[in-house]
Motif scaffolding. Structure first.
Motif, mmCIF file in Angstrom:
data_model
loop_
_atom_site.group_PDB
_atom_site.id
_atom_site.type_symbol
_atom_site.label_atom_id
_atom_site.label_comp_id
_atom_site.label_asym_id
_atom_site.label_seq_id
_atom_site.Cartn_x
_atom_site.Cartn_y
_atom_site.Cartn_z
ATOM 1 N N THR A 177 -7.418 0.660 7.265
ATOM 2 C CA THR A 177 -7.789 0.659 5.911
ATOM 3 C C THR A 177 -6.465 0.841 5.201
ATOM 4 N N ASP A 178 -6.430 0.211 4.049
ATOM 5 C CA ASP A 178 -5.157 0.454 3.158
ATOM 6 C C ASP A 178 -5.592 0.290 1.759
ATOM 7 N N ASN A 179 -4.718 1.238 0.946
ATOM 8 C CA ASN A 179 -4.977 0.933 -0.466
ATOM 9 C C ASN A 179 -4.089 -0.085 -1.278
ATOM 10 N N GLY A 180 -3.708 -1.186 -0.501
ATOM 11 C CA GLY A 180 -2.986 -2.126 -1.080
ATOM 12 C C GLY A 180 -3.579 -2.984 -2.088
ATOM 13 N N ARG A 181 -3.229 -4.192 -2.575
ATOM 14 C CA ARG A 181 -3.504 -5.117 -3.742
ATOM 15 C C ARG A 181 -4.799 -5.978 -3.181
ATOM 16 N N GLY A 182 -5.000 -6.010 -1.944
ATOM 17 C CA GLY A 182 -6.361 -6.871 -1.614
ATOM 18 C C GLY A 182 -6.086 -8.276 -1.673
ATOM 19 N N GLY A 183 -7.308 -8.890 -2.109
ATOM 20 C CA GLY A 183 -7.206 -10.385 -2.159
ATOM 21 C C GLY A 183 -6.943 -11.217 -0.792
ATOM 22 N N ALA A 184 -7.210 -10.369 0.412
ATOM 23 C CA ALA A 184 -6.849 -11.213 1.492
ATOM 24 C C ALA A 184 -7.705 -12.287 1.883
ATOM 25 N N SER A 185 -7.154 -13.315 2.262
ATOM 26 C CA SER A 185 -8.116 -14.166 2.995
ATOM 27 C C SER A 185 -7.463 -15.112 4.135
ATOM 28 N N GLY A 202 -7.436 -6.577 -5.691
ATOM 29 C CA GLY A 202 -7.132 -5.160 -6.233
ATOM 30 C C GLY A 202 -7.258 -4.131 -5.086
ATOM 31 N N GLY A 203 -8.016 -4.461 -3.948
ATOM 32 C CA GLY A 203 -8.211 -3.451 -3.003
ATOM 33 C C GLY A 203 -9.206 -2.673 -3.231
ATOM 34 N N PRO A 204 -9.539 -1.889 -2.392
ATOM 35 C CA PRO A 204 -8.628 -1.739 -0.861
ATOM 36 C C PRO A 204 -9.146 -2.700 0.096
ATOM 37 N N THR A 205 -8.434 -2.900 1.202
ATOM 38 C CA THR A 205 -8.459 -3.810 2.187
ATOM 39 C C THR A 205 -9.076 -2.822 3.635
ATOM 40 N N THR A 206 -10.209 -3.446 3.904
ATOM 41 C CA THR A 206 -10.884 -2.682 5.360
ATOM 42 C C THR A 206 -10.901 -3.702 6.382
ATOM 43 N N VAL A 207 -10.178 -3.691 7.389
ATOM 44 C CA VAL A 207 -10.411 -4.602 8.571
ATOM 45 C C VAL A 207 -11.012 -3.876 9.816
ATOM 46 N N THR A 208 -11.936 -4.642 10.093
ATOM 47 C CA THR A 208 -12.766 -3.851 11.335
ATOM 48 C C THR A 208 -12.832 -4.803 12.493
ATOM 49 N N ALA A 209 -12.646 -4.492 13.463
ATOM 50 C CA ALA A 209 -12.442 -5.211 14.851
ATOM 51 C C ALA A 209 -13.215 -4.781 15.729
ATOM 52 N N GLU A 210 -14.455 -5.513 16.239
ATOM 53 C CA GLU A 210 -15.071 -4.961 17.723
ATOM 54 C C GLU A 210 -14.607 -5.682 18.758
ATOM 55 N N LEU A 211 -14.614 -4.803 19.837
ATOM 56 C CA LEU A 211 -14.266 -5.297 21.141
ATOM 57 C C LEU A 211 -15.334 -4.767 22.260
ATOM 58 N N ALA A 221 0.828 -1.245 -0.129
ATOM 59 C CA ALA A 221 0.080 -0.155 0.145
ATOM 60 C C ALA A 221 0.960 1.102 -0.074
ATOM 61 N N THR A 222 0.159 2.437 -0.485
ATOM 62 C CA THR A 222 0.727 3.651 -0.300
ATOM 63 C C THR A 222 0.422 4.394 0.860
ATOM 64 N N ARG A 223 -0.679 4.146 1.412
ATOM 65 C CA ARG A 223 -1.364 4.659 2.488
ATOM 66 C C ARG A 223 -2.200 3.912 3.427
ATOM 67 N N VAL A 269 -13.763 -8.486 11.148
ATOM 68 C CA VAL A 269 -14.523 -8.270 9.750
ATOM 69 C C VAL A 269 -13.495 -7.891 8.880
ATOM 70 N N VAL A 270 -13.276 -8.601 7.840
ATOM 71 C CA VAL A 270 -12.513 -8.092 6.759
ATOM 72 C C VAL A 270 -13.075 -8.146 5.500
ATOM 73 N N HIS A 271 -12.748 -7.016 4.790
ATOM 74 C CA HIS A 271 -13.405 -6.747 3.427
ATOM 75 C C HIS A 271 -12.288 -6.470 2.571
ATOM 76 N N SER A 272 -11.758 -7.312 1.543
ATOM 77 C CA SER A 272 -10.647 -7.242 0.882
ATOM 78 C C SER A 272 -10.781 -7.829 -0.539
ATOM 79 N N PRO A 273 -11.493 -7.125 -1.450
ATOM 80 C CA PRO A 273 -11.555 -7.655 -2.762
ATOM 81 C C PRO A 273 -10.271 -7.625 -3.406
#
Length: 462
Positions: free
Chosen positions: A413-421, A449-458, A394-396, A443-447
């Protein structure tokens, strides 16, 4: 319509649902099976699906099985109640409750096979000792046993109602849909022109014209199309009965979950202790040993070669600085002082400053959570930013922290390559288990090509 005369012949930021996806560090991971595309909409293909016929089979089997369970439960309860004045009634009641639990095993297996509904087995009955009286007392005091008896009593009337409604809709629908194929039965064997709609002493009306045949088939088609949905709606009550009466109680499920979470916490703590020991042994301890040896050599050369001794002392001074820095990093990894002194905002800003990409941090909290929750939040963001630095390309990146009702929300959230699993052995698998141990959610949303958003609840604990 022919008329014959004569006698009668008649889904601020949401949190989403639980997901165990995350960066693996190995590039784009699998995104799960692609959804199957159907030519027909669900309303039209329902009668052709295997699920509809499995549900119908479940309904057909429910009547005889529920009848047997109901008769057994009524007989057992009545006989046991009548014999309670003697000693025989109590063990007979316990045996009957145990048999009802056996019926529950059969019902859970039937729901698993036909409804694809997996209900966990409730806690087994265990007496305080191995004697029969202890077992009888445990069965009679078990709420699970009485819930199985209640299921046998309540499911029978519902099974009768469901059977009558389902069979009626399916039978009339299929009969009306195929009426043009078997209409010949009436003139050949019954002596009538077709299905009789109305008849009295003077005349009768039958469905026998082409228009009437088409209309009958159309009505049958409608009934066939709606029958699977009616059966599915009725079986929602069966699902509630099976899960609510034949499954483990909420308290028992919670105890099992807490036991599992306790094991995760213990394993995590042991892993952290091993990591600290390894870092001390391989890092600071090794440097301090080397430092002691260098100082010993410098001491021996101090009188013979002062310049060489001075160089060795200077090198030892550098080693001391490196060892101190490693100890500071190790202490920061255990629990950073900035987190204790100034809270999440300053601590996360310190993490962001060490990330290899520019990171924007926004913390919107009106109070500090409990130290344990604050520590988990800190290390969660730390590990997520490490994933961004190592794997995301990612660049940011951005880090947002806020409170929603009784939940502490973290989002990276990052603007990287995505495709996380997230799969077994991935970097975030352990992080997910840590969050689960405190009733947290990842919770992860990472299509791709990106972007990747990882949300955590506590859970918020003040």
């Amino acid at each position: 319509m022919a008329t014959a005369y004569g006698p009668d012949t008649r889904d601020h930021k949401g949190s989403g649902t639980r997901d165990h996806s995350g960066h693996t560090g190995q590039g784009a991971g699998p995104q799960g099976p692609a959804p199957v595309k159907h030519f027909l909409p669900a309303a039209l293909r329902a009668p052709l699906e295997a699920r509809s016929w499995r549900e119908l089979l479940y309904v057909l089997l429910s009547l005889p099985l529920s009848t047997a369970m109901f008769v057994f439960a009524i007989t057992m309860t009545s006989v046991s109640a009548g014999l309670l004045i003697t000693f025989i009634g109590i063990p007979l009641l316990a045996v009957g409750l145990a048999a009802c639990r056996g019926f529950g095993v059969m019902e859970r297996a039937r729901a698993r096979g036909l409804l694809k509904m997996d209900v966990a087995e409730p806690v087994r009955v265990r007496g305080k000792s191995s004697g029969p009286m202890s077992w009888i007392g445990a069965v009679l005091k078990s709420g699970v046993s009485w819930r199985h008896l209640l299921y046998a009593l309540l499911h029978f009337p519902w099974a009768v109602f469901t059977f009558c409604v389902s069979v009626t809709f399916w039978a009339y629908g299929l009969a009306a849909l195929t009426y043009p194929l078997w209409k010949w039965v009436f003139p050949v064997f019954v002596g009538a022109d077709g299905i009789q709609l109305y008849g009295d002493r003077t005349h009768a009306e039958y469905l026998d014209s082409p228009v009437e045949l088409a209309a009958t088939s159309a009505v049958g088609l409608v009934l066939v199309l709606v029958s699977p949905w009616i059966v599915r709606g009725l079986l929602s009550v069966d699902r509630l009965m099976v899960s609510g009466l034949l499954g483990p109680s909420a308290l028992s499920a919670r105890v099992t979950e807490l036991e599992s979470d306790r094991g995760v916490v213990v394993d995590t703590a042991a892993a952290d202790l091993r990591r600290i020991e390894r870092d001390l042994h391989d890092g600071a301890q090794a440097r301090l040993v080397a430092l002691a040896m260098d100082l010993g050599l410098a001491k021996e050369k101090f009188t013979d070669d002062p310049e060489a001794a001075a160089r060795m002392v200077d090198e030892a001074h550098g080693e001391v600085k490196v060892a101190l820095q490693e100890l500071r990093d190790l202490a920061r990894g255990i629990h950073p002082a900035v987190l204790t002194d100034r809270g999440l905002d300053a601590a996360l800003s310190a993490i962001a400053s060490r990330c290899t990409v520019p990171v924007t941090v926004e913390v919107d909290l009106d109070a500090r959570p409990a130290q344990a929750i604050e520590g988990i939040a800190y290390f969660t963001v730390s590990e997520l930013l490490q994933n961004v630095s190592k794997h995301a390309r990612a660049t940011r990146a951005t880090v947002d922290v806020w409170r929603t009702s009784d939940r502490l929300m973290l989002q990276v959230t990052d603007n990287g390559r995505g495709g996380a699993s997230a799969s077994a052995g991935s970097g975030l698998a352990g992080l997910t288990e840590r969050l689960d141990a405190v009733d947290g959610v990842l919770v992860v949303h990472s299509p791709a090509g990106g972007p990747t958003t990882v949300t955590a609840e506590l859970p918020w604990r003040g």
